[in-house]
Design a protein around this motif. Structure first.
Motif, short mmCIF file in Angstrom:
data_model
loop_
_atom_site.label_atom_id
_atom_site.label_comp_id
_atom_site.label_asym_id
_atom_site.label_seq_id
_atom_site.Cartn_x
_atom_site.Cartn_y
_atom_site.Cartn_z
N ASP A 218 57.69 2.98 25.18
CA ASP A 218 58.90 2.36 24.65
C ASP A 218 59.72 3.43 23.94
OD1 ASP A 218 60.89 0.82 23.60
OD2 ASP A 218 59.57 -0.68 22.69
N LYS A 219 60.49 4.17 24.71
CA LYS A 219 61.27 5.29 24.16
C LYS A 219 62.32 4.81 23.16
CE LYS A 219 60.80 8.64 27.94
NZ LYS A 219 59.51 8.13 28.40
N LEU A 220 62.88 3.65 23.41
CA LEU A 220 63.90 3.12 22.51
C LEU A 220 63.33 2.88 21.11
CD1 LEU A 220 66.79 2.00 22.10
CD2 LEU A 220 65.93 -0.21 22.83
N ALA A 221 62.16 2.26 21.05
CA ALA A 221 61.52 2.01 19.75
C ALA A 221 61.19 3.31 19.05
CB ALA A 221 60.27 1.16 19.95
N GLU A 222 60.71 4.30 19.81
CA GLU A 222 60.37 5.59 19.21
C GLU A 222 61.62 6.26 18.64
OE1 GLU A 222 58.33 9.89 20.47
OE2 GLU A 222 58.40 8.24 21.90
N PHE A 223 62.72 6.20 19.39
CA PHE A 223 63.98 6.78 18.92
C PHE A 223 64.44 6.13 17.62
CE2 PHE A 223 68.57 6.97 18.61
CZ PHE A 223 68.88 8.27 18.96
N LEU A 224 64.40 4.80 17.56
CA LEU A 224 64.92 4.09 16.40
C LEU A 224 64.04 4.23 15.16
CD1 LEU A 224 66.29 0.83 18.06
CD2 LEU A 224 67.61 2.68 17.01
N GLN A 225 62.78 4.62 15.34
CA GLN A 225 61.94 4.85 14.17
C GLN A 225 62.44 6.04 13.36
OE1 GLN A 225 59.58 2.87 12.99
NE2 GLN A 225 59.92 1.48 14.72
N ASP A 226 63.03 7.03 14.02
CA ASP A 226 63.54 8.21 13.33
C ASP A 226 64.64 8.84 14.18
OD1 ASP A 226 63.93 10.33 11.66
OD2 ASP A 226 62.03 11.34 12.09
N PRO A 227 65.82 8.18 14.28
CA PRO A 227 66.86 8.66 15.19
C PRO A 227 67.37 10.06 14.86
CG PRO A 227 67.66 6.87 13.79
CD PRO A 227 66.18 6.93 13.61
N ASP A 228 67.40 10.43 13.58
CA ASP A 228 67.90 11.77 13.23
C ASP A 228 67.03 12.88 13.80
OD1 ASP A 228 70.20 11.09 11.72
OD2 ASP A 228 68.90 10.43 10.09
N ARG A 229 65.78 12.56 14.09
CA ARG A 229 64.88 13.56 14.67
C ARG A 229 65.28 13.87 16.11
NH1 ARG A 229 58.43 12.45 15.84
NH2 ARG A 229 57.99 14.41 16.93
N TYR A 230 65.81 12.89 16.81
CA TYR A 230 66.11 13.06 18.24
C TYR A 230 67.60 13.24 18.53
CZ TYR A 230 61.36 11.24 18.61
OH TYR A 230 60.00 11.06 18.48
N TYR A 231 68.45 12.89 17.57
CA TYR A 231 69.88 12.86 17.84
C TYR A 231 70.58 14.09 17.29
CZ TYR A 231 74.71 11.20 17.87
OH TYR A 231 76.06 11.06 18.09
N ASP A 232 71.32 14.77 18.15
CA ASP A 232 72.15 15.89 17.75
C ASP A 232 73.60 15.49 18.04
OD1 ASP A 232 73.57 18.19 17.39
OD2 ASP A 232 72.58 19.35 18.97
N PRO A 233 74.42 15.28 17.01
CA PRO A 233 75.80 14.80 17.25
C PRO A 233 76.63 15.73 18.11
CG PRO A 233 75.52 15.52 14.97
CD PRO A 233 74.15 15.48 15.59
N ASN A 234 76.25 17.00 18.16
CA ASN A 234 76.97 17.97 19.00
C ASN A 234 76.28 18.23 20.33
OD1 ASN A 234 78.99 18.50 16.97
ND2 ASN A 234 77.41 19.65 15.86
#
Length: 450
Positions: A218-234
């Protein structure tokens, strides 16, 4: 970049074994023909890789999306012939018998909001009345996620006027405004931001590099647990994963939700758009659209297009829904504002009248479903028999459903059925859009089985 990695797997660089004379003096020199063959392979591989990377740069969004440049000639406003434009919007908004159908429409097509279904409605209306569409040139979008510019329109000339603009773009009001006559209706559609994020994550996740690092089922759940870890705004294509509505409408999707600019942008949307539809209340939205544009019931009939097959992973739970909402707070503020205004508009229209018209629309849609659709429902891509009915699929999967047209349909319904079921890409080509980049990209994807 993705193509480069794939090509390395498909066409690995040959390993060159040099003769180590000092260590193995008895080794004979390599035959000349072997060196020539290896050199030819390297050259061909380099040419093929360069070609695909060049094509890829045209076929997918650019890494950094800045403002599209314009020249003074591009800024010439639309100059309709005398009497050619529709009457003022307020006149067309009347529900009286003297109301005249609207033919000048700007649809700001947002992502993952049932916008493909609404696009089909506009295609059919424009085709029925011989209207002039502003189509993109080469692709099925206006170089999204770059900002829209008039120069991106197929066969554009300064001063040219169009009736309908409806393909994906990153909105830029003044550029769009200059392509349509005065009094054109501006519409768009929004969706619950948590649900939109879920749909966008599954559809675009494979082309957002940081999401490749997610390891759980469940990649979506993993992402939402710590989105700043996976998200780069640039990062590449990062706009798909946060405040996508705000981004599509042309605003900074990384604004602080508490910034006064957020409210200013929301009020600006309200001042520019004559109707903001809601995906969750699509039938009610179409009734309001029909009233705004003074159209007939047949004009807003629809089948749900570009729908995604249900994911084996459960939909967002209460906690994940809350996290997704908080992660997309700019979109949430936008949606809450227009959700409230939508129901004020329904009240003004009349609740009883709305219920009556929604029921009529659903009966008409059900009737067309029985007439047009083989089996009566959408099917997986593999079960679609006619390639002309095959919808565009996300990279790496075939999760978008489509339809099979009945083989025996009464002549009076045959044309309408086919148009209602035709996917976006095929319909664009039927209407004369030049999609050479999109078609070439599809050929390569089919060849590589992506």
């Amino acid at each position: 970049m993705a193509i480069g990695f794939c090509l390395l797997l498909l066409f690995p660089t040959p390993t060159v074994h040099l003769p180590l004379r000092s260590l193995v003096p008895e080794m004979p020199p390599l035959p000349t023909k072997r060196w020539e063959s290896m050199a030819k392979g390297l050259v061909l591989g380099a040419v093929f890789t360069s070609f695909l990377l060049l094509l890829y740069s045209y076929a997918v969004p650019p890494l950094h999306a800045g403002l599209a440049s314009t020249t003074p000639e591009d800024t010439a406003p639309c100059s309709p012939a005398p009497g050619a434009s529709d009457a003022d919007l307020t006149a067309a908004n009347s529900s009286s018998e003297g109301c005249r159908p609207r033919r000048d429409i700007v649809f700001m097509k947002t992502h993952k909001t049932a916008s493909s279904t609404l696009l089909n409605i506009l295609f059919r209306f424009g085709q029925k009345h011989g209207l002039k569409f502003a189509f993109p040139s080469g692709r099925n979008d206006f170089d999204y996620p770059a900002y829209f510019a008039r120069s991106l329109v197929q066969d554009y000339r300064p001063g040219a006027c169009f009736n309908i603009i409806c393909n994906h773009m990153r909105f830029r009001y003044q550029e769009v405004r200059g392509l349509v006559p005065p009094g054109a209706a501006f519409i768009t559609v929004l969706r619950d931001p948590a649900r939109l994020f879920e749909s966008s994550f599954h559809y675009f996740g494979s082309v957002v590099p940081l999401t490749w690092k997610l390891s759980s089922r469940d990649k979506l759940a993993e992402f939402l647990q710590d989105p700043d870890r996976y998200y780069d705004p640039n990062g590449y294509n990062a706009h798909y994963l946060r405040n996508l509505l705000f981004f599509d409408l042309g605003y900074d999707s990384s604004l602080d939700p508490g910034s006064p600019r957020v409210e200013q942008h929301i009020l600006e949307v309200e001042s520019r758009f004559h109707l903001v539809l809601l995906q969750e209340y699509f039938d009610e939205s179409l009734v309001l659209l029909k009233d705004l544009l003074c159209w007939e019931l047949e004009d807003v009939l629809y089948f749900k297009l570009n729908a995604r097959r249900d994911s084996p992973v459960p939909r967002l739970s209460g906690e994940l829904y809350r996290r997704a909402t908080a992660w997309n707070m700019l979109d949430t503020r936008l949606y809450r504002h227009f959700n409230a205004s939508f129901w004020h508009r329904v009240e003004a229209f009349g609740r009883e009248r709305m219920a009556h018209e929604v029921a009529a629309l659903r009966r008409a849609n059900e009737r067309m479903r029985r007439i047009c659709i083989d089996g009566g429902q959408a099917v997986d891509a593999a079960a679609i028999q006619d390639s002309a009915m095959q919808p565009w699929q996300p990279l790496g999967t075939k999760s978008i459903l489509g339809y099979n047209l009945k083989k025996s349909i009464a002549q009076r319904h045959e044309q309408l059925c086919r148009r209602m079921l035709t996917p976006e890409i095929q319909y664009l080509m039927d209407l004369g859009a030049n999609l050479w980049v999109t078609k070439l990209w599809k050929l390569i994807r089919d060849f590589l089985r992506w």
